[in-house]
Design a protein around this motif. Structure first.
Motif, PDB file in Angstrom:
ATOM      1  N   VAL A 184       1.001  11.941  -8.232  1.00 12.55           N
ATOM      2  CA  VAL A 184       2.440  12.108  -8.099  1.00 12.55           C
ATOM      3  C   VAL A 184       2.669  13.046  -6.921  1.00 12.55           C
ATOM      4  O   VAL A 184       2.240  14.207  -6.934  1.00 12.55           O
ATOM      5  N   VAL A 185       3.327  12.547  -5.876  1.00 13.61           N
ATOM      6  CA  VAL A 185       3.561  13.337  -4.661  1.00 13.61           C
ATOM      7  C   VAL A 185       5.039  13.281  -4.313  1.00 13.61           C
ATOM      8  O   VAL A 185       5.802  12.460  -4.834  1.00 13.61           O
ATOM      9  N   LEU A 186       5.470  14.147  -3.404  1.00 20.00           N
ATOM     10  CA  LEU A 186       6.863  14.193  -2.975  1.00 20.00           C
ATOM     11  C   LEU A 186       7.046  13.352  -1.723  1.00 20.00           C
ATOM     12  O   LEU A 186       6.268  13.453  -0.761  1.00 20.00           O
ATOM     13  N   ALA A 187       8.065  12.508  -1.752  1.00 19.23           N
ATOM     14  CA  ALA A 187       8.427  11.731  -0.567  1.00 19.23           C
ATOM     15  C   ALA A 187       9.107  12.652   0.442  1.00 19.23           C
ATOM     16  O   ALA A 187       9.605  13.727   0.090  1.00 19.23           O
ATOM     17  N   PRO A 188       9.135  12.259   1.734  1.00 17.08           N
ATOM     18  CA  PRO A 188       9.775  13.109   2.755  1.00 17.08           C
ATOM     19  C   PRO A 188      11.223  13.463   2.433  1.00 17.08           C
ATOM     20  O   PRO A 188      11.700  14.537   2.802  1.00 17.08           O
ATOM     21  N   CYS A 189      11.891  12.561   1.705  1.00 13.62           N
ATOM     22  CA  CYS A 189      13.294  12.820   1.384  1.00 13.62           C
ATOM     23  C   CYS A 189      13.473  13.592   0.091  1.00 13.62           C
ATOM     24  O   CYS A 189      14.601  13.863  -0.327  1.00 13.62           O
ATOM     25  N   GLY A 190      12.385  13.925  -0.612  1.00  7.09           N
ATOM     26  CA  GLY A 190      12.501  14.795  -1.771  1.00  7.09           C
ATOM     27  C   GLY A 190      12.024  14.281  -3.096  1.00  7.09           C
ATOM     28  O   GLY A 190      11.356  15.010  -3.841  1.00  7.09           O
ATOM     29  N   PRO A 191      12.322  13.027  -3.513  1.00  6.17           N
ATOM     30  CA  PRO A 191      11.948  12.585  -4.859  1.00  6.17           C
ATOM     31  C   PRO A 191      10.445  12.363  -5.008  1.00  6.17           C
ATOM     32  O   PRO A 191       9.712  12.191  -4.027  1.00  6.17           O
ATOM     33  N   GLU A 192      10.004  12.354  -6.267  1.00  7.37           N
ATOM     34  CA  GLU A 192       8.601  12.081  -6.563  1.00  7.37           C
ATOM     35  C   GLU A 192       8.312  10.591  -6.431  1.00  7.37           C
ATOM     36  O   GLU A 192       9.124   9.745  -6.804  1.00  7.37           O
ATOM     37  N   VAL A 193       7.123  10.288  -5.920  1.00 10.98           N
ATOM     38  CA  VAL A 193       6.649   8.905  -5.852  1.00 10.98           C
ATOM     39  C   VAL A 193       5.230   8.873  -6.392  1.00 10.98           C
ATOM     40  O   VAL A 193       4.553   9.903  -6.505  1.00 10.98           O
ATOM     41  N   LEU A 194       4.774   7.678  -6.706  1.00  4.81           N
ATOM     42  CA  LEU A 194       3.434   7.486  -7.258  1.00  4.81           C
ATOM     43  C   LEU A 194       2.589   6.756  -6.222  1.00  4.81           C
ATOM     44  O   LEU A 194       2.979   5.692  -5.727  1.00  4.81           O
ATOM     45  N   SER A 195       1.422   7.322  -5.891  1.00  4.04           N
ATOM     46  CA  SER A 195       0.531   6.690  -4.916  1.00  4.04           C
ATOM     47  C   SER A 195      -0.856   6.554  -5.509  1.00  4.04           C
ATOM     48  O   SER A 195      -1.233   7.278  -6.434  1.00  4.04           O
ATOM     49  N   ASP A 196      -1.653   5.610  -4.967  1.00  2.00           N
ATOM     50  CA  ASP A 196      -3.012   5.421  -5.465  1.00  2.00           C
ATOM     51  C   ASP A 196      -3.970   6.362  -4.754  1.00  2.00           C
ATOM     52  O   ASP A 196      -3.553   7.212  -3.949  1.00  2.00           O
ATOM     53  N   SER A 197      -5.264   6.222  -5.028  1.00  5.30           N
ATOM     54  CA  SER A 197      -6.259   7.146  -4.484  1.00  5.30           C
ATOM     55  C   SER A 197      -6.364   7.064  -2.970  1.00  5.30           C
ATOM     56  O   SER A 197      -6.844   7.997  -2.323  1.00  5.30           O
ATOM     57  N   ALA A 198      -5.919   5.942  -2.379  1.00  8.62           N
ATOM     58  CA  ALA A 198      -5.959   5.789  -0.920  1.00  8.62           C
ATOM     59  C   ALA A 198      -4.658   6.234  -0.270  1.00  8.62           C
ATOM     60  O   ALA A 198      -4.504   6.129   0.951  1.00  8.62           O
ATOM     61  N   GLY A 199      -3.705   6.730  -1.071  1.00  8.65           N
ATOM     62  CA  GLY A 199      -2.433   7.180  -0.543  1.00  8.65           C
ATOM     63  C   GLY A 199      -1.416   6.076  -0.370  1.00  8.65           C
ATOM     64  O   GLY A 199      -0.348   6.292   0.211  1.00  8.65           O
ATOM     65  N   ILE A 200      -1.718   4.888  -0.883  1.00  7.85           N
ATOM     66  CA  ILE A 200      -0.799   3.756  -0.776  1.00  7.85           C
ATOM     67  C   ILE A 200       0.254   3.856  -1.873  1.00  7.85           C
ATOM     68  O   ILE A 200      -0.055   4.134  -3.034  1.00  7.85           O
ATOM     69  N   LEU A 201       1.491   3.603  -1.492  1.00  6.41           N
ATOM     70  CA  LEU A 201       2.605   3.725  -2.423  1.00  6.41           C
ATOM     71  C   LEU A 201       2.473   2.714  -3.560  1.00  6.41           C
ATOM     72  O   LEU A 201       2.270   1.526  -3.338  1.00  6.41           O
ATOM     73  N   VAL A 202       2.587   3.208  -4.802  1.00  6.82           N
ATOM     74  CA  VAL A 202       2.546   2.355  -5.986  1.00  6.82           C
ATOM     75  C   VAL A 202       3.947   2.181  -6.564  1.00  6.82           C
ATOM     76  O   VAL A 202       4.346   1.083  -6.948  1.00  6.82           O
ATOM     77  N   TRP A 203       4.690   3.289  -6.637  1.00  7.35           N
ATOM     78  CA  TRP A 203       6.064   3.233  -7.141  1.00  7.35           C
ATOM     79  C   TRP A 203       6.902   4.321  -6.501  1.00  7.35           C
ATOM     80  O   TRP A 203       6.436   5.471  -6.447  1.00  7.35           O
ATOM     81  N   PRO A 204       8.106   4.007  -5.998  1.00  6.67           N
ATOM     82  CA  PRO A 204       8.700   2.674  -5.914  1.00  6.67           C
ATOM     83  C   PRO A 204       7.851   1.712  -5.069  1.00  6.67           C
ATOM     84  O   PRO A 204       6.922   2.122  -4.390  1.00  6.67           O
ATOM     85  N   GLU A 205       8.230   0.444  -5.092  1.00  8.63           N
ATOM     86  CA  GLU A 205       7.406  -0.564  -4.450  1.00  8.63           C
ATOM     87  C   GLU A 205       7.466  -0.488  -2.936  1.00  8.63           C
ATOM     88  O   GLU A 205       6.517  -0.887  -2.252  1.00  8.63           O
ATOM     89  N   THR A 206       8.569   0.035  -2.376  1.00  7.10           N
ATOM     90  CA  THR A 206       8.693   0.141  -0.919  1.00  7.10           C
ATOM     91  C   THR A 206       9.214   1.528  -0.554  1.00  7.10           C
ATOM     92  O   THR A 206       9.931   2.170  -1.336  1.00  7.10           O
ATOM     93  N   PRO A 207       8.893   2.028   0.663  1.00  9.29           N
ATOM     94  CA  PRO A 207       9.411   3.343   1.107  1.00  9.29           C
ATOM     95  C   PRO A 207      10.934   3.393   1.137  1.00  9.29           C
ATOM     96  O   PRO A 207      11.529   4.449   0.905  1.00  9.29           O
ATOM     97  N   ASP A 208      11.585   2.249   1.401  1.00  5.40           N
ATOM     98  CA  ASP A 208      13.050   2.227   1.447  1.00  5.40           C
ATOM     99  C   ASP A 208      13.656   2.552   0.095  1.00  5.40           C
ATOM    100  O   ASP A 208      14.727   3.158   0.007  1.00  5.40           O
ATOM    101  N   GLN A 209      12.955   2.156  -0.964  1.00  4.59           N
ATOM    102  CA  GLN A 209      13.457   2.461  -2.303  1.00  4.59           C
ATOM    103  C   GLN A 209      13.277   3.934  -2.629  1.00  4.59           C
ATOM    104  O   GLN A 209      14.062   4.519  -3.372  1.00  4.59           O
ATOM    105  N   ALA A 210      12.236   4.553  -2.062  1.00  2.00           N
ATOM    106  CA  ALA A 210      12.003   5.975  -2.307  1.00  2.00           C
ATOM    107  C   ALA A 210      13.011   6.830  -1.548  1.00  2.00           C
ATOM    108  O   ALA A 210      13.513   7.827  -2.065  1.00  2.00           O
ATOM    109  N   CYS A 211      13.298   6.426  -0.336  1.00  2.00           N
ATOM    110  CA  CYS A 211      14.238   7.173   0.505  1.00  2.00           C
ATOM    111  C   CYS A 211      15.292   6.213   1.050  1.00  2.00           C
ATOM    112  O   CYS A 211      15.177   5.730   2.201  1.00  2.00           O
ATOM    113  N   PRO A 212      16.290   5.857   0.267  1.00  2.00           N
ATOM    114  CA  PRO A 212      17.281   4.862   0.712  1.00  2.00           C
ATOM    115  C   PRO A 212      18.146   5.406   1.857  1.00  2.00           C
ATOM    116  O   PRO A 212      18.321   6.601   1.999  1.00  2.00           O
TER     117      PRO A 212
END
Length: 657
Positions: A629-657
């Motif tokens: 669980v890491v912080l997106a540049p715009c502030g909210p928490e996002v879920l990423s895998d061991s390689a740092g690839i975004l798991v949730w939300p599905e796209t960066p646009d959804q994390a930082c609209p």
């Protein structure tokens, strides 16, 4: 609330007969021979011994007459013989008993809870795969030297059992005499009783609808050993008593499914195995045609789930073992194990309407879903680390019996594994379903509802827990009691503190110290601990002198008290705390994940939540990082895998609209 389970146990193994199986392949000899040690009574019991290496699983036991089987771990030499500790895998026998075998393999003793439960002398019988051999009572004088390994594991060959004349089908004769009675035709050695009008004899019986039976008939009722074949192609071959399939037998279904084991009133009941053509299988306890009790669900991939079943459903008291070939998805159920049938059909005699055959694959929900939190909202992850249900709940409990309790605002409801609400709850609070019932709070009193939301046990308790191991923990008059599903008290209110039943025992406290009771309310492990937890994997956490360790069912320390905290085992691992940090150990007390976390949760559906330096991560059961669980540049928490690839939300646009 967790959903543990209960395994009943025996107090004695009197008159048990031991068959000690070893395989020997002499140089230059023909087929491998099987040496079988048995008592004269010839009860169906067997023990395989592979080695005498301390601390190693050196054999297996199978007490078929009792419906129990398990592993033997070698403890060492004692009293001129060898001592093994039994680890129960299936059946209603006492786990953790000690099994002693003399150096010559001629005598044995079994001790349970410090008391002698079985003993006897052994004799030898020999069977060769290609040649039927007569029995002999010659004593065995061969014993494996310490540290050696028997050819059993290397050869993995077992001679077929000797033929039992009493379990032989009559040979059909082409020109056998024929007797007709109504719509039934008898061919063979049959005769009609002129006074009673009944038929007795041996041979084949045929009905006009296409059903047929081969075996013995006494006064019009099937008796002894026989085979019944329905017109649909389904068949049962085994024991019959008073026209019912009772005893041991084999059911072959028209779709290719196969059951072998104990049968009662035409249904699998006792110990048995069921397999289907795709390679999936189940072996363990049955009750009235349903998987119930200890058992193992195996998949064609080699993975298997082992634990306790309750009314054909897997309980939380179990573990999933993944073979190396599928280890890329730790603790996940392989794809071949898609859910389908939940029971076996009856083999009751039905001349006019043959029973329907079992369809589809075995049920497999071992992978399950585990709740996770993101930005103050809860969702569910699967064992592969994927978001199965998006985070949208203000509270979320673990799944039990296919349902999970969630809260959105002030609204409580149960959702299914797709995230769909299936049952709204109009109560102040509720708990998880177990054994078809869930606790609910109405005002200041607790009762229970069924899966339709109907109040089946009226609110009358000060507090109430989910059912576990057959009973629910409830509170009346300030004391804890145990409730049966029918609403009657199994154990009256008397405990100042208590816990759920698991593996046949429940934590309980009458004074200041804790012990364990059985389902009669009797203390079988005396009250001597400052704190305890539930049993799982044959171990329960216990606190003595301020330190936590793990005890067995006899109350003896199996993992010494050296931890600051200790939780019950879940997913084959337990969370423990040492030197102010949390880690994970296996049932042998070995570190699987080092103690390096500020917080750690139980393994659920193959994943465990850990916290280190404020960062939330999810590990698999080997300690490998799966999610962060890491912080997106715009502030909210996002879920990423061991390689740092975004798991949730599905796209960066959804994390930082």
């Amino acid at each position: 609330m967790n959903t543990p389970s209960c395994a009943s146990y025996r107090t004695s193994l009197c008159q048990v007969v031991l068959l000690l199986l070893t395989l020997v392949a002499p140089v230059g000899a023909g087929p491998l021979q099987t040496e079988v040690l048995q008592e004269k009574e010839g009860w169906r019991a067997r023990v395989e011994i592979d080695c005498y290496t301390p601390g190693t699983v050196c054999g297996r036991f199978d007490f078929a007459a009792l419906g129990c089987r398990g592993e033997l771990t070698y403890q060492g030499e004692e009293g001129g013989g060898h001592v093994f500790r039994e680890r129960l895998l299936a059946g209603a026998c006492t786990p953790g008993c000690l099994f002693w075998l003399d150096a010559d393999g001629q005598q044995y003793r079994e001790t349970c809870k410090g008391r002698l439960s079985g003993q006897g002398r052994l004799a030898l019988a020999v069977a060769v795969p290609s040649v039927k051999q007569p029995e002999t009572t010659a004593p065995v004088t061969r014993a494996l030297p310490s540290g050696t390994v028997s050819p059993v594991r290397q050869a993995a060959v077992q001679a077929p059992p000797m033929e039992d004349p009493a379990r032989r089908l009559p040979a059909p004769a082409a020109n056998a005499p024929t007797v007709r009675a109504g719509d039934t035709t008898y061919r063979g050695d049959f005769r009609i009783d002129p006074q009673q009008g009944t038929v007795s004899g041996e041979g084949s019986v045929e009905w006009v609808n296409g059903d047929r039976f081969l075996g013995r008939v006494v006064a019009g009722r099937r008796q002894g050993y026989g085979r019944f074949v329905w017109a649909s192609g389904q068949s049962y071959q085994g024991d019959w008593r008073d026209d019912q399939a009772v005893g041991r037998g084999q059911i072959l279904f028209a779709d290719g499914g196969r059951y072998e084991g104990d049968v009662q009133a035409g249904l699998p009941h006792g110990q048995g195995s069921y397999s289907i053509p795709n390679g999936n299988s189940y072996e363990g306890n049955w009750q009235n045609g349903l998987r119930h009790g200890p058992g193992r669900l195996s998949f064609a991939s080699g993975d298997y789930w082992e634990g306790r079943f309750e009314n054909d459903q897997q309980s939380a008291d179990g573990r999933l073992i993944i073979q190396p070939s599928t280890a890329a998805m730790p603790l996940a159920v392989s794809k071949e194990a898609a859910a389908a049938s939940t029971s076996l059909p009856s083999v009751k005699e039905a001349t006019k309407a043959p029973p329907a055959s079992a369809a589809g694959a075995l049920s497999a929900q071992a992978g399950g879903l585990s709740p996770f939190e993101l930005n103050g909202r809860f969702g569910y992850l699967n064992a592969a680390g994927q978001v199965a249900i998006p985070p949208g709940f203000t509270e979320a409990a673990t799944f039990s019996e296919g349902l999970a309790l969630v809260r959105v605002g002030e609204t409580l409801s149960y959702i299914d594994v797709s995230g769909k609400p299936v049952l709204a709850i109009d109560f102040d609070d509720a708990g998880s379903f177990a054994q078809g019932l869930a606790p609910v709070l109405s005002g200041e009193q607790w009762g229970y509802v069924d899966r339709e939301g109907r109040l089946v046990i009226k609110p009358r308790f000060q507090d109430a827990d989910s059912f576990a191991g057959g009973y629910a923990l409830v509170k009346e008059g300030g004391l804890w009691a145990y409730l049966e599903p029918g609403g009657q008290l199994r154990i009256a209110p008397r405990f100042a503190g208590a816990g759920r039943f698991s593996e046949g025992l429940a934590p309980a406290r009458e004074g200041k110290l804790w012990g364990f009771i059985n389902d009669q309310g009797r203390f079988v492990i005396p009250s001597r601990f400052a704190g305890v937890g539930q049993f799982a994997n044959g171990l329960a956490p216990a606190n003595e002198n301020g330190r936590w360790g793990y005890i067995g069912r006899d109350g003896a320390w199996l993992i010494q008290p050296e931890f600051e905290e200790a939780d019950m085992f879940s997913g084959g691992l337990a969370v423990v705390k040492r030197n102010g940090r949390y880690g994970y150990i296996d049932p042998r007390g070995r570190w699987v994940v080092a103690a390096e976390f500020d917080d750690a949760g139980a393994v659920e559906a193959g994943l465990a939540r850990v916290v280190r330096s404020g960062q939330v991560r999810y590990l698999d059961a080997t300690g490998k990082l799966r999610l962060s669980v890491v912080l997106a540049p715009c502030g909210p928490e996002v879920l990423s895998d061991s390689a740092g690839i975004l798991v949730w939300p599905e796209t960066p646009d959804q994390a930082c609209p």
